[in-house]
Design a protein around this motif. Structure first.
Motif, PDB file in Angstrom:
ATOM      1  N   LYS A  40      -3.701 -20.576  -7.050  1.00 35.57           N
ATOM      2  CA  LYS A  40      -5.036 -20.027  -6.767  1.00 35.57           C
ATOM      3  C   LYS A  40      -5.396 -18.856  -7.664  1.00 35.57           C
ATOM      4  O   LYS A  40      -6.521 -18.743  -8.129  1.00 35.57           O
ATOM      5  CB  LYS A  40      -5.151 -19.627  -5.302  1.00 35.57           C
ATOM      6  N   SER A  41      -4.458 -17.959  -7.912  1.00 36.37           N
ATOM      7  CA  SER A  41      -4.767 -16.748  -8.671  1.00 36.37           C
ATOM      8  C   SER A  41      -4.404 -16.839 -10.145  1.00 36.37           C
ATOM      9  O   SER A  41      -4.892 -16.057 -10.953  1.00 36.37           O
ATOM     10  CB  SER A  41      -4.043 -15.551  -8.063  1.00 36.37           C
ATOM     11  N   THR A  98      -1.591 -16.017 -11.224  1.00 38.97           N
ATOM     12  CA  THR A  98      -0.598 -14.968 -11.416  1.00 38.97           C
ATOM     13  C   THR A  98       0.782 -15.596 -11.608  1.00 38.97           C
ATOM     14  O   THR A  98       1.097 -16.613 -11.008  1.00 38.97           O
ATOM     15  CB  THR A  98      -0.579 -14.053 -10.173  1.00 38.97           C
ATOM     16  N   GLN A 142       1.163 -19.009  -9.540  1.00 42.82           N
ATOM     17  CA  GLN A 142       0.477 -19.088  -8.255  1.00 42.82           C
ATOM     18  C   GLN A 142      -0.848 -19.786  -8.528  1.00 42.82           C
ATOM     19  O   GLN A 142      -1.708 -19.256  -9.234  1.00 42.82           O
ATOM     20  CB  GLN A 142       0.281 -17.699  -7.653  1.00 42.82           C
TER      21      GLN A 142
END
Length: 119
Positions: free
Chosen positions: A95-96, A98, A93
């Motif tokens: 943005k994060s 993760t 992911q």
């Protein structure tokens, strides 16, 4: 009175944006193995609670030898597929940062490079 023949209207070709169409399961039989942590080889990549739905988090969890949620295969396109559902791949992911499981596609967030050795 005569009228000039009319031309059919011309239209620009229809173009579409690139898609992230799902990729099919690999055509050659993948070799599924555990991906474990070098610093602590008892810890493996694992599906959160063994789920295979898109968006399922990838955890680092104690290794269990026969657990399909901990079996992964690196395919020819650079994707890491899960044994429980080989059309699902590890995805970052953006943005994060993760790691989650998603249906395999042509997204760059699913392409990985494997190197040998530590550091």
């Amino acid at each position: 009175p005569t009228t000039a023949p009319t031309k059919a209207p011309t239209t620009a070709p229809i173009t579409s944006a690139p898609t992230t169409a799902p990729t099919k399961a690999p055509t050659t039989a993948p070799v599924f193995k555990q991906f474990f942590n070098v610093a602590n080889p008892r810890m493996c990549l694992s599906l959160q609670n063994g789920f295979t739905e898109d968006g399922t988090h990838i955890w680092v969890y104690p290794c269990t030898a026969e657990e399909p949620a901990q079996k992964w295969a690196y395919d020819a396109e650079g994707r890491i597929r899960n044994k429980k559902d080989p059309i699902k791949c590890i995805t970052t992911q953006t943005k994060s940062g993760t790691l989650v499981l998603e249906t395999c596609s042509d997204k760059a967030e699913q392409v990985w490079t494997v190197t040998q050795g530590v550091g």
